[in-house]
Design a protein around this motif. Structure first.
Motif, mmCIF file in Angstrom:
data_model
loop_
_atom_site.group_PDB
_atom_site.id
_atom_site.type_symbol
_atom_site.label_atom_id
_atom_site.label_comp_id
_atom_site.label_asym_id
_atom_site.label_seq_id
_atom_site.Cartn_x
_atom_site.Cartn_y
_atom_site.Cartn_z
ATOM 1 N N MET A 153 -6.849 6.358 -7.095
ATOM 2 C CA MET A 153 -8.141 6.096 -6.430
ATOM 3 C C MET A 153 -8.921 7.376 -6.158
ATOM 4 O O MET A 153 -10.142 7.403 -6.257
ATOM 5 C CB MET A 153 -7.923 5.293 -5.151
ATOM 6 N N PHE B 171 0.807 -1.230 0.000
ATOM 7 C CA PHE B 171 0.000 0.000 0.000
ATOM 8 C C PHE B 171 0.844 1.286 0.000
ATOM 9 O O PHE B 171 0.301 2.378 -0.094
ATOM 10 C CB PHE B 171 -0.915 0.038 1.225
ATOM 11 N N ILE C 62 -6.446 -2.930 -5.738
ATOM 12 C CA ILE C 62 -6.627 -2.439 -4.377
ATOM 13 C C ILE C 62 -7.790 -1.455 -4.394
ATOM 14 O O ILE C 62 -8.203 -0.982 -5.456
ATOM 15 C CB ILE C 62 -5.365 -1.764 -3.813
ATOM 16 N N GLY C 63 -8.297 -1.163 -3.230
ATOM 17 C CA GLY C 63 -9.413 -0.230 -3.190
ATOM 18 C C GLY C 63 -9.697 0.224 -1.772
ATOM 19 O O GLY C 63 -8.973 -0.130 -0.827
ATOM 20 N N TRP D 267 -11.180 2.329 -6.404
ATOM 21 C CA TRP D 267 -10.262 1.211 -6.672
ATOM 22 C C TRP D 267 -9.257 1.629 -7.721
ATOM 23 O O TRP D 267 -9.426 2.615 -8.436
ATOM 24 C CB TRP D 267 -11.037 -0.016 -7.160
ATOM 25 N N THR D 268 -8.176 0.834 -7.796
ATOM 26 C CA THR D 268 -7.241 0.933 -8.913
ATOM 27 C C THR D 268 -6.555 -0.419 -9.031
ATOM 28 O O THR D 268 -6.842 -1.333 -8.260
ATOM 29 C CB THR D 268 -6.217 2.068 -8.724
ATOM 30 N N THR E 264 -7.728 -1.721 1.145
ATOM 31 C CA THR E 264 -7.661 -3.183 1.092
ATOM 32 C C THR E 264 -7.164 -3.671 -0.260
ATOM 33 O O THR E 264 -7.335 -2.989 -1.275
ATOM 34 C CB THR E 264 -9.069 -3.777 1.349
ATOM 35 N N GLN E 265 -6.546 -4.854 -0.254
ATOM 36 C CA GLN E 265 -6.382 -5.569 -1.515
ATOM 37 C C GLN E 265 -7.742 -6.137 -1.907
ATOM 38 O O GLN E 265 -8.588 -6.410 -1.051
ATOM 39 C CB GLN E 265 -5.358 -6.706 -1.376
#
Lengths: 381, 134
Positions: free
Chosen positions: A140, A131, B78-79, B55-56, B91-92
């Motif tokens: 995002m 992350f 992930i998002g 998300w991405t 989170t994944q």
């Protein structure tokens, strides 16, 4: 508070400078800024400076001269340069000094920025899980913004296309070849919805600005570009920032909203009075979102703005006239000062092939960075 | 070979996976993970179902350190998932075609063995996956 003028500007070209440290690039920029002002290092009454990855700025006295001046190191993420400028502005506005220098420089390794959790008061697992990647945040934030406000991928491409087109005329820029819209849109995806041409890259470079009181600026014949506002703000509750394991459901403001509002109040003008702007474009969507966060248009109106070329050099509000971070790359410590350098150059009418027409009088700059910090300056001629 | 959680205090695995958030004892604000300050933060179970907030796709391998995923990299999603009445967690995302991800879709908490420790044990992380039942 007394008025503060930018009397000298200098830049060491952004991109890659093999064989030169970040500090040496900063020193080159400082020499250029002092020469531009008609001053020398012993004339500097103080300095503020910083880098993110290239060491303590105060060691620059080894390069420039052991004059004994007070020099304050600044380390404030992407707002490092902007913070150095604010420190310098305050030193003169307060009446304590008449002339001094703000310096920002950096030299990052190739590839994405590599942040470590502990630097951001985060647990180790957060980085281990993948992350700790800044591009994820920008993607995002943008993905949600596009869904809420109807921004198209084509608009993302138009921002990048404009950046590379403007940079053709900026000799300090890194990527100076035009890239057409189809190439940008069809390039490999880095972090959806952003392709590789839509992200800026970590880079190298240095920028320095010599600031002076009105009295000193007149003596130098350099009383042309005045700092009307210089502010930095951190994040308010409910903002969405880089490296956040969680965020509040009740959504709130953003550091840019706070910094922008404070800057307009300090300058006594509004977004409609601004003639050109440099907005943080870490990726092309950031420029789009920052157009709204800085008050230049409503959320969603960017589609119309970009389709009509309103942020082009000859548009109603030229944005990122030197190609911004997308074309210049991002040496973190120098990036915010590059924006102010470009604005000062434009207000002096020295933009060459990228000069904003119509004799611009006001110029706005905005920098944003982790973990939720924003800096805004407004210059006036 | 066994499996162990990437960190203690993030999630429980039985009887079903549950994220452990923290509720501020003064303000009631809920965050994830629970801060390590028991005087101010009380651990609470977070809802297991939420909706996708954004998300991405991570399409290049993050640098190591800090990333500990496999050297042979495959892109992962992930998002952020909004857990109703609680908080929005990063989170994944597993078990989803990238093209199918849509803001607002229902997501359920699962765990994923996303990395291998030097002793050969799997390293277990929480993740969200598109909900398959109402």
């Amino acid at each position: 508070m007394q008025d503060v003028y930018i009397v000298g500007i200098g830049i060491h070209p952004f991109g890659r400078s093999e064989g030169l440290s970040g500090l040496q690039q900063g020193a080159n920029a400082a020499r250029a800024a002092m020469a531009d002002a008609g001053l020398e290092w012993p004339d500097m009454e103080f300095g503020f400076g910083g880098s993110d990855s290239a060491g303590n700025a105060d060691t620059i006295v080894n390069e420039l001269g052991l004059t004994g001046l007070p020099f304050i190191n600044v380390k404030n993420g992407c707002a490092t340069g902007g913070s150095a400028l604010i420190g310098s502005w305050q030193a003169i506005a307060s009446g304590a000094h008449d002339v001094g220098i703000a310096i920002g420089f950096d030299k990052h390794p190739r590839g994405a920025f590599n942040a470590m959790p502990a630097e951001y008061s985060l647990p180790e697992w957060y980085g281990e899980a993948g992350f700790m990647v800044t591009t994820q945040f920008f993607a995002m934030k943008l993905q949600r913004y596009m869904a809420l406000h109807g921004i198209s991928p084509t608009s993302l491409g138009r921002v990048a296309e404009k950046a590379f087109r403007n940079a053709v005329h900026a000799d300090h820029a890194w990527r100076r070849a035009p890239v057409d819209l189809d190439t940008i849109l069809n390039a490999p995806m880095i972090s959806d919805p952003l392709t590789k041409y839509m992200f800026c890259s970590p880079a190298e470079g240095g920028v320095a600005l010599v600031l002076a009181s009105a009295k000193k600026a007149r003596e130098l014949g350099r009383d042309k570009v005045r700092i009307k506002a210089a502010v930095i703000r951190t994040r308010p509750p409910g903002s969405f920032e880089v490296f956040a394991p969680s965020m509040d459901i009740e959504r709130g403001g953003a550091p840019t909203l706070l910094a922008s509002k404070a800057a307009y109040e300090m300058a006594g003008i509004g977004p409609e009075d601004i003639d050109l702007a440099q907005l943080q474009d870490t990726e092309s969507g950031a420029e789009i979102m920052h157009m709204a966060e800085n008050g230049f248009c409503a959320d969603g109106d960017q589609e119309e703005w970009l389709a009509n070329g309103w942020t082009n050099i000859d548009g109603r509000l030229p944005v990122n006239t030197d190609g911004g971070c997308l074309a210049c790359g991002e040496p973190i410590g120098a990036s915010g000062l590059r924006q102010v350098y470009e604005n000062a150059l434009q207000l002096r009418g020295l933009g060459g092939g990228r000069q904003v027409p119509g004799d611009p009088r006001t110029a706005y700059s905005h920098v944003y960075g982790a973990p939720g910090i924003s800096g805004v300056t407004i210059l006036e001629r | 070979m066994g499996a162990s959680a990437i960190a203690q205090g993030l999630f429980r695995e039985t009887p079903e996976p549950t994220l452990i958030g923290g509720r501020n004892r003064d303000t009631g604000r809920i965050v994830f993970p629970c801060p390590d300050d028991a005087a101010r933060w009380e651990p609470i179970d977070l809802p297991r179902r939420g909706t996708l907030w954004s998300w991405t796709v991570q399409r290049f391998r993050p640098k190591s350190p800090p990333y500990i995923g496999p050297e042979a990299f495959t892109p992962f999603a992930i998002g952020y998932v909004e857990l109703p009445g609680a908080t929005i967690v990063e989170t994944q995302i597993v078990g989803a075609d990238f093209d199918s991800l849509t803001i607002g879709m229902a997501m359920d908490l699962v765990t994923t063995d996303f990395a291998i420790a030097t002793n050969g044990d799997a390293i277990r992380l929480y993740a969200f996956t598109p909900a398959t039942e109402a």
